[in-house]
Design a protein around this motif. Structure first.
Motif, PDB file in Angstrom:
ATOM      1  N   ARG A 128       1.042  -1.220   0.201  1.00 52.71           N
ATOM      2  CA  ARG A 128       0.113  -0.006   0.026  1.00 52.71           C
ATOM      3  C   ARG A 128       0.854   1.278  -0.181  1.00 52.71           C
ATOM      4  NH1 ARG A 128      -5.634  -1.492   1.560  1.00 52.71           N
ATOM      5  NH2 ARG A 128      -5.627  -3.526   0.566  1.00 52.71           N
ATOM      6  N   ASP A 129       2.110   0.996   0.584  1.00 54.53           N
ATOM      7  CA  ASP A 129       3.088   2.236   0.343  1.00 54.53           C
ATOM      8  C   ASP A 129       2.579   3.817   0.712  1.00 54.53           C
ATOM      9  OD1 ASP A 129       5.808   3.177   0.232  1.00 54.53           O
ATOM     10  OD2 ASP A 129       5.485   3.532  -1.940  1.00 54.53           O
ATOM     11  N   PRO A 130       2.126   4.023   1.927  1.00 53.48           N
ATOM     12  CA  PRO A 130       1.565   5.184   2.368  1.00 53.48           C
ATOM     13  C   PRO A 130       2.724   6.372   2.233  1.00 53.48           C
ATOM     14  CG  PRO A 130       1.998   3.932   4.262  1.00 53.48           C
ATOM     15  CD  PRO A 130       2.075   3.124   3.145  1.00 53.48           C
ATOM     16  N   ASP A 131       2.528   7.429   2.003  1.00 50.42           N
ATOM     17  CA  ASP A 131       3.079   9.058   2.290  1.00 50.42           C
ATOM     18  C   ASP A 131       3.474   9.006   3.610  1.00 50.42           C
ATOM     19  OD1 ASP A 131       2.915   9.475  -0.645  1.00 50.42           O
ATOM     20  OD2 ASP A 131       0.874  10.444  -0.171  1.00 50.42           O
ATOM     21  N   VAL A 132       2.764   8.965   4.419  1.00 51.80           N
ATOM     22  CA  VAL A 132       2.861   9.255   5.965  1.00 51.80           C
ATOM     23  C   VAL A 132       2.387   7.938   6.690  1.00 51.80           C
ATOM     24  CG1 VAL A 132       2.371  10.771   7.723  1.00 51.80           C
ATOM     25  CG2 VAL A 132       2.676  11.701   5.435  1.00 51.80           C
ATOM     26  N   LEU A 133       3.487   7.703   7.790  1.00 54.17           N
ATOM     27  CA  LEU A 133       3.064   6.714   8.780  1.00 54.17           C
ATOM     28  C   LEU A 133       2.627   7.485  10.049  1.00 54.17           C
ATOM     29  CD1 LEU A 133       5.874   4.048   8.262  1.00 54.17           C
ATOM     30  CD2 LEU A 133       3.536   3.841   7.834  1.00 54.17           C
ATOM     31  N   VAL A 134       1.416   7.148  10.461  1.00 51.70           N
ATOM     32  CA  VAL A 134       1.062   7.817  12.047  1.00 51.70           C
ATOM     33  C   VAL A 134       1.173   6.749  12.818  1.00 51.70           C
ATOM     34  CG1 VAL A 134      -0.781   8.967  13.052  1.00 51.70           C
ATOM     35  CG2 VAL A 134      -0.564   9.225  10.488  1.00 51.70           C
ATOM     36  N   ILE A 135       2.178   6.977  13.951  1.00 48.14           N
ATOM     37  CA  ILE A 135       2.639   6.058  14.920  1.00 48.14           C
ATOM     38  C   ILE A 135       2.114   6.329  16.347  1.00 48.14           C
ATOM     39  CG2 ILE A 135       4.541   4.973  15.909  1.00 48.14           C
ATOM     40  CD1 ILE A 135       6.035   5.358  13.021  1.00 48.14           C
ATOM     41  N   ALA A 136       1.287   5.418  17.031  1.00 48.70           N
ATOM     42  CA  ALA A 136       1.202   5.444  18.292  1.00 48.70           C
ATOM     43  C   ALA A 136       2.253   5.438  19.099  1.00 48.70           C
ATOM     44  CB  ALA A 136       0.048   4.650  18.831  1.00 48.70           C
ATOM     45  N   ASP A 137       2.585   6.308  20.251  1.00 51.16           N
ATOM     46  CA  ASP A 137       3.704   6.250  21.020  1.00 51.16           C
ATOM     47  C   ASP A 137       3.018   5.996  22.427  1.00 51.16           C
ATOM     48  OD1 ASP A 137       6.089   6.501  22.255  1.00 51.16           O
ATOM     49  OD2 ASP A 137       5.883   8.683  22.775  1.00 51.16           O
ATOM     50  N   LEU A 138       3.014   4.540  22.740  1.00 52.38           N
ATOM     51  CA  LEU A 138       2.438   4.202  24.113  1.00 52.38           C
ATOM     52  C   LEU A 138       3.287   3.798  25.056  1.00 52.38           C
ATOM     53  CD1 LEU A 138       0.309   1.333  22.387  1.00 52.38           C
ATOM     54  CD2 LEU A 138      -0.497   3.707  22.644  1.00 52.38           C
ATOM     55  N   THR A 139       3.030   3.871  26.419  1.00 55.31           N
ATOM     56  CA  THR A 139       3.787   4.051  27.612  1.00 55.31           C
ATOM     57  C   THR A 139       3.281   2.561  28.277  1.00 55.31           C
ATOM     58  OG1 THR A 139       2.096   4.889  28.966  1.00 55.31           O
ATOM     59  CG2 THR A 139       4.078   6.398  28.232  1.00 55.31           C
ATOM     60  N   ARG A 140       2.357   1.746  27.625  1.00 54.00           N
ATOM     61  CA  ARG A 140       1.918   0.500  28.274  1.00 54.00           C
ATOM     62  C   ARG A 140       3.056  -0.523  27.734  1.00 54.00           C
ATOM     63  NH1 ARG A 140      -3.194  -1.553  24.558  1.00 54.00           N
ATOM     64  NH2 ARG A 140      -1.823  -1.938  22.791  1.00 54.00           N
ATOM     65  N   LYS A 141       2.915  -1.774  28.245  1.00 49.27           N
ATOM     66  CA  LYS A 141       3.878  -2.613  27.569  1.00 49.27           C
ATOM     67  C   LYS A 141       3.176  -4.068  27.788  1.00 49.27           C
ATOM     68  CE  LYS A 141       7.721  -0.917  30.252  1.00 49.27           C
ATOM     69  NZ  LYS A 141       8.650  -0.922  31.248  1.00 49.27           N
ATOM     70  N   ALA A 142       1.941  -3.968  26.822  1.00 49.15           N
ATOM     71  CA  ALA A 142       1.358  -5.009  26.481  1.00 49.15           C
ATOM     72  C   ALA A 142       1.379  -5.939  25.214  1.00 49.15           C
ATOM     73  CB  ALA A 142      -0.421  -4.657  26.322  1.00 49.15           C
TER      74      ALA A 142
END
Length: 350
Positions: free
Chosen positions: A274-288
């Motif tokens: 799919r090769d997106p232009d932009v990657l929106v990434i979650a920055d989580l503090t949990r460790k699940a």
């Protein structure tokens, strides 16, 4: 795990009070029920509303509320209700900026799901949650267990309106989520706590921020992908949840808008295709899961032989969001703001 803990006599007394008509104001004092202050009950009468298939009846404005998910907790804190909260739970991120001081006054019962008994130990008169799972089997406890004790519960409409949760996974959207549903939750909780004017003020502020973030820009040719968690079986956003709000508000294309699953697990070969232009990434503090933090996600993307060839990875076009900004919460507005700013920075605005 469901179990039947012993119920304290104080909780039974509280439940009896609530089932009759609500305890009189002359009852036992507690830190969560001040005589005055911005969160105090000022003659607020009973409230009834339909919520996710259940009728919720609140005899008086809550004074000992527990928010079982971060999204719900941040709404109550944003409404200035910290002095009427006796617990929070299930956190993925640091608290919303500006709420640190208020949040520090409210006990955190658990980083994830507290036991039913631990919630009852706070002697709650109201319990709210952002996700059906939290108030279901496998979470804290089904809503019915609280109802049996006379403790009203409220579930975010964003997790039930236009959504089918009957299958496995995180559910399927039968209709696209909108911010109006989130605004409705703010208004419901403000009404339950007897502070409707604060709810309207907060909704107005959120609406203004969305309008400002997207004003004067055209991002129509940009494609994005939203990655929440896990590097082994990554959870990517489908068309119609909170990331869908961000996409529609900004007029960008989610490369997985062909699925109505909330968070489908998608293999990396398909992602690369799919090769997106932009990657929106979650920055989580949990460790699940694996690769919860944004740093770990980016490290994976730039080292994996399949993903490192993606356009967004080669050009380092990352947008780092809190997990709450990618959930249907008041912080979804952050998602709109931050994605819009990044698209401008990356030269993807016309």
């Amino acid at each position: 795990m469901p179990f039947a803990p012993p119920v304290r006599s104080a909780v039974l007394l509280l439940a009896g009070c609530l089932l009759v008509a609500g305890c009189a104001d002359g009852g036992p004092a507690s830190p969560a029920a001040p005589a005055g202050g911005k969160g105090a009950d000022s003659g607020h009468g009973p409230v009834g509303l339909d919520n996710c298939g259940q009728r919720v009846e609140v005899a008086r404005a809550p004074r000992r509320a527990v928010a079982l998910d971060q999204g719900s907790a941040e709404i109550l804190l944003s409404l200035g209700l910290a002095d009427r909260m006796v617990g929070t739970a299930t956190w993925t991120d640091p608290v919303l900026k500006g709420l640190e001081k208020a949040n520090a006054t409210v006990p955190r019962l658990a980083e994830r799901y507290p036991s039913f008994e631990k919630v009852l130990d706070t002697e709650p008169d109201f319990v709210s949650a952002s996700f059906l799972y939290t108030l279901g089997k496998g979470g804290v406890a089904p809503r019915e267990r609280f109802t049996e004790l006379g403790v009203p519960t409220y579930l975010s409409p964003a997790d039930c309106v236009g959504k089918d949760n009957s299958g496995d996974g995180d559910g399927v959207r039968t209709a696209p989520l909108t911010m109006d549903t989130v605004y409705g939750e703010v208004r419901d909780l403000a009404r339950i706590f007897g502070v409707p004017e604060r709810g309207e003020k907060l909704v107005g502020e959120l609406r203004a921020r969305v309008a400002k973030a997207k004003a004067g820009a055209d991002f129509g040719d940009a494609s994005v992908l939203y990655w929440f968690s896990d590097s082994q079986g990554p959870y990517m956003a489908g068309c119609c949840g909170a990331p869908g709000i961000v996409s529609r508000e900004l007029g960008v294309r989610n490369v997985f808008d062909d699925t109505k699953e909330e968070w489908p697990q998608i293999n990396w070969e398909t992602v690369v295709d799919r090769d997106p232009d932009v990657l929106v990434i979650a920055d989580l503090t949990r460790k699940a899961q694996s690769a919860e933090s944004a740093a770990k996600k980016i490290e994976f993307l730039e080292s994996h032989p399949v993903t490192r060839s993606m356009t967004a990875v080669r050009k380092k076009r990352y947008v780092i969001l809190s997990g709450q900004a990618m959930n249907p919460t008041i912080r979804t507005v952050e998602g709109v703001e931050q994605v819009a700013a990044a698209l401008r920075t990356y030269g993807l605005a016309k």
